[in-house]
Scaffold this motif. Structure first.
Motif, PDB file in Angstrom:
ATOM      1  N   SER A 264       0.960  -1.082  -0.002  1.00 18.02           N
ATOM      2  CA  SER A 264      -0.060   0.075  -0.133  1.00 18.02           C
ATOM      3  C   SER A 264       0.800   1.161  -0.153  1.00 18.02           C
ATOM      4  O   SER A 264       1.629   1.474   0.780  1.00 18.02           O
ATOM      5  CB  SER A 264      -0.901  -0.030   1.301  1.00 18.02           C
ATOM      6  OG  SER A 264      -1.755  -1.170   1.190  1.00 18.02           O
ATOM      7  N   LYS A 268      -1.933   6.165   1.282  1.00 16.72           N
ATOM      8  CA  LYS A 268      -3.153   5.549   1.224  1.00 16.72           C
ATOM      9  C   LYS A 268      -3.243   4.468   2.142  1.00 16.72           C
ATOM     10  O   LYS A 268      -2.328   3.558   2.400  1.00 16.72           O
ATOM     11  CB  LYS A 268      -3.116   4.530  -0.283  1.00 16.72           C
ATOM     12  CG  LYS A 268      -4.312   3.788  -0.531  1.00 16.72           C
ATOM     13  CD  LYS A 268      -4.097   3.397  -1.826  1.00 16.72           C
ATOM     14  CE  LYS A 268      -5.224   2.268  -2.079  1.00 16.72           C
ATOM     15  NZ  LYS A 268      -5.426   1.318  -3.518  1.00 16.72           N
ATOM     16  N   PRO A 269      -4.291   4.511   3.091  1.00 10.32           N
ATOM     17  CA  PRO A 269      -4.457   3.484   4.181  1.00 10.32           C
ATOM     18  C   PRO A 269      -4.678   2.187   3.656  1.00 10.32           C
ATOM     19  O   PRO A 269      -5.252   1.842   2.838  1.00 10.32           O
ATOM     20  CB  PRO A 269      -5.682   3.977   5.032  1.00 10.32           C
ATOM     21  CG  PRO A 269      -5.562   5.326   4.692  1.00 10.32           C
ATOM     22  CD  PRO A 269      -5.218   5.560   3.114  1.00 10.32           C
ATOM     23  N   ASN A 271      -5.701  -1.659   3.947  1.00 10.06           N
ATOM     24  CA  ASN A 271      -7.012  -2.390   4.317  1.00 10.06           C
ATOM     25  C   ASN A 271      -6.578  -3.404   5.685  1.00 10.06           C
ATOM     26  O   ASN A 271      -5.347  -3.864   5.433  1.00 10.06           O
ATOM     27  CB  ASN A 271      -7.593  -3.344   3.233  1.00 10.06           C
ATOM     28  CG  ASN A 271      -8.006  -2.376   2.088  1.00 10.06           C
ATOM     29  OD1 ASN A 271      -8.418  -1.382   2.415  1.00 10.06           O
ATOM     30  ND2 ASN A 271      -8.006  -2.849   0.600  1.00 10.06           N
ATOM     31  N   PRO A 292     -11.982  -1.925   4.755  1.00 11.48           N
ATOM     32  CA  PRO A 292     -11.272  -1.021   4.053  1.00 11.48           C
ATOM     33  C   PRO A 292     -10.498   0.094   5.013  1.00 11.48           C
ATOM     34  O   PRO A 292     -11.267   0.653   6.049  1.00 11.48           O
ATOM     35  CB  PRO A 292     -12.583  -0.359   3.145  1.00 11.48           C
ATOM     36  CG  PRO A 292     -13.480  -1.147   3.080  1.00 11.48           C
ATOM     37  CD  PRO A 292     -13.281  -1.998   4.407  1.00 11.48           C
ATOM     38  N   ASN A 293      -9.301   0.258   4.427  1.00  7.00           N
ATOM     39  CA  ASN A 293      -8.603   1.316   5.233  1.00  7.00           C
ATOM     40  C   ASN A 293      -7.881   0.793   6.766  1.00  7.00           C
ATOM     41  O   ASN A 293      -7.642   1.790   7.571  1.00  7.00           O
ATOM     42  CB  ASN A 293      -9.020   2.574   5.177  1.00  7.00           C
ATOM     43  CG  ASN A 293      -9.439   3.037   3.930  1.00  7.00           C
ATOM     44  OD1 ASN A 293      -8.556   2.746   2.834  1.00  7.00           O
ATOM     45  ND2 ASN A 293     -10.326   3.769   3.567  1.00  7.00           N
ATOM     46  N   GLY A 296      -4.522   0.809   7.934  1.00 11.85           N
ATOM     47  CA  GLY A 296      -3.835   2.164   7.821  1.00 11.85           C
ATOM     48  C   GLY A 296      -4.207   3.007   9.238  1.00 11.85           C
ATOM     49  O   GLY A 296      -3.543   3.584   9.567  1.00 11.85           O
ATOM     50  N   TYR A 297      -5.430   2.732   9.535  1.00 15.22           N
ATOM     51  CA  TYR A 297      -5.960   3.613  10.639  1.00 15.22           C
ATOM     52  C   TYR A 297      -5.498   3.012  12.148  1.00 15.22           C
ATOM     53  O   TYR A 297      -5.174   3.865  12.906  1.00 15.22           O
ATOM     54  CB  TYR A 297      -7.599   3.557  10.885  1.00 15.22           C
ATOM     55  CG  TYR A 297      -8.353   4.135   9.452  1.00 15.22           C
ATOM     56  CD1 TYR A 297      -7.853   5.533   9.293  1.00 15.22           C
ATOM     57  CD2 TYR A 297      -9.372   3.666   9.071  1.00 15.22           C
ATOM     58  CE1 TYR A 297      -8.409   6.079   8.164  1.00 15.22           C
ATOM     59  CE2 TYR A 297     -10.153   4.330   8.018  1.00 15.22           C
ATOM     60  CZ  TYR A 297      -9.613   5.586   7.571  1.00 15.22           C
ATOM     61  OH  TYR A 297     -10.296   6.109   6.450  1.00 15.22           O
TER      62      TYR A 297
END
Length: 480
Positions: A264, A268-269, A271, A292-293, A296-297
């Protein structure tokens, strides 16, 4: 089968068997040692005989685990000289001395003080006995410290470099306080303590649900709960910090933990893979459910998104971990158990605040007590799966990015290693059966609440014994 003729695979399998089995026993001694310090301290402060009887009862399980731990720990360390001699020759300057510290500083302290703790109740001053109990707990946890120093150094080697195949130390303290050291020790310390507390709580719940000394064991359950309220959430947080370190220093391991094959890019976070079926040969997941994401979070909790989250394909096949499915599901098992134990802790705390854990109500909380019984072995599973992630995810290196596992194994005939592997499996199966037999025997028998308490005369001790244990003192005519 090919693996039966592969010395490397057999030696790794043997070490995995001995290490995962051995860890089951020190886990309880390191955590339960702290619990014994708590209950004996409460006895010295309050002189409540219940706390004395708790210390005497739980110390029996401590001794059983200590004995099995010693019996299984020594053969495991012998393998560094038999199955992993090139590894020992290469890094023995540092690794060997750290394991020596564990034996001389920690194990000897624990073993020397254990005799006083076990046999000194009526032979030494209570304050001296309490010091011995503290030293036992310190020794047990110091063993964890040195072992995690050695293993974290293998994850993030520091303080020297490999010169002509040997690791030469230039800064001993830098090697000890390597980047992985702090969170590794904290994560394992709280893991052993949390596991021990849930074992004690689960056994206490079993007594209560079977209406055996409910008032007595409600005390141990409440002590456990009061401690676990701080320990369980903190353990999850430290686990998150450990995962962040993996992202920073072992990105290939993180990619395996998440079964992440593609990178990734920065900004762009990534998944989060909730569940998947990794396929090592095809370098993809055959199927997957993603948030989704999500990853990243999670990483953004402390990291910004200026760095990419690397996928396994970014690493040459010879430099990345395999057995991705094992690493992936071992990690999710560990994390899932961690959150499940936090949830049980919150539910129990709520019931405590509602007064449902009072002596007159606690036997009615059958669903909650059964949950504690079910939770008792979960900490062991979390610790073993965590070590699978830690060590299998480090492959193909024994010392990360410096010494390969294939170069660390002794050149032994596969038949010899297979023979010892089968021997260990048979002996350890017997030890497991023996430990479960004697452990269940201790639990079935229960605490001896008529045991005289030091400093309290016999009459007082009998007066404080629950009614069901008192002799029938009515006249013979009335008894008839």
């Amino acid at each position: 089968m090919d693996f039966l003729s592969n010395t490397l695979v057999l030696s790794r399998s043997q070490f995995a068997l001995t290490a995962l089995f051995h860890m089951l026993w020190p886990v309880l001694t390191t955590g339960m040692g702290i619990y014994l310090v708590i209950v004996e301290g409460l006895w010295l402060k309050t002189r409540n005989p219940d706390y004395y009887h708790h210390a005497r009862f739980w110390s029996k399980l401590y001794i059983l685990n200590f004995g099995i731990g010693v019996a299984t720990g020594i053969p495991m360390e012998f393998q560094f000289g038999t199955n992993w001699a090139p590894f020992s020759e290469a890094v023995g300057n540092f690794f060997g001395s750290i394991m020596g510290f564990e034996a001389t500083w920690a194990f000897m302290l624990e073993a020397a003080s254990l005799g006083i703790m076990v046999f000194g109740w009526e032979r030494v001053n209570p304050a001296i006995h309490y010091v011995a109990t503290i030293l036992v707990a310190v020794g047990a946890n110091m063993s964890t410290f040195w072992i995690l120093v050695a293993n974290s150094w293998m994850q993030t080697p520091a303080g020297g470099e490999l010169v002509n195949g040997k690791f030469i130390i230039s800064d001993y303290f830098q090697a000890i306080f390597n980047p992985f050291m702090k969170y590794s020790i904290l994560h394992m310390f709280f893991a052993t303590l949390e596991t021990s507390l849930f074992v004690i709580g689960g056994i206490s719940a079993w007594y209560i649900i079977n209406k055996r000394n409910s008032a007595f064991f409600s005390k141990s359950l409440k002590i456990v709960l009061a401690t676990i309220i701080a320990v369980a959430p903190l353990q999850v947080y430290i686990g998150h910090l450990s995962a962040e370190q993996v992202y920073e220093r072992q990105p290939a391991k993180l990619a395996a933990m998440e079964a992440k094959w593609e990178t990734s890019p920065a900004g762009k976070p990534a998944n989060y893979s909730l569940i998947a079926l990794p396929n090592d040969k095809a370098e993809k997941n055959d199927w997957e459910i993603k948030i989704p994401n999500g990853l990243g979070y999670v990483l953004e909790f402390k990291q910004n998104l200026s760095k990419p989250v690397l996928g396994l394909k970014d690493f040459p096949p010879q430099n990345r971990p395999h057995l991705v499915g094992l690493i992936y599901y071992a990690f999710r098992t560990m994390v899932g158990i961690g959150f499940a134990l936090v949830g049980l802790m919150f539910l129990t705390a709520i019931q405590w605040l509602r007064g449902k854990l009072a002596e007159e109500n606690i036997e009615q909380q059958k669903w909650l007590l059964r949950a504690w019984i079910f939770a008792a072995p979960l900490g062991y599973i979390a610790i073993d799966t965590g070590w699978i992630v830690r060590c299998v995810g480090r492959q193909p290196w024994t010392v990360y990015n410096q010494l390969r596992t294939v170069d660390s194994v002794s050149h032994l005939p596969p038949s010899n290693v297979l023979t010892t592997l089968i021997g260990y499996a048979v002996v350890y199966s017997f030890l497991l059966f023996t430990a479960l037999y004697f452990g269940s025997r201790i639990i079935r028998k229960g605490p001896n609440l008529q045991l005289p308490v030091p400093g309290i005369d016999t009459e007082v001790a009998i007066d404080t014994t629950p009614a069901e244990f008192l002799p029938d003192e009515r006249p013979v005519e009335a008894q008839q």
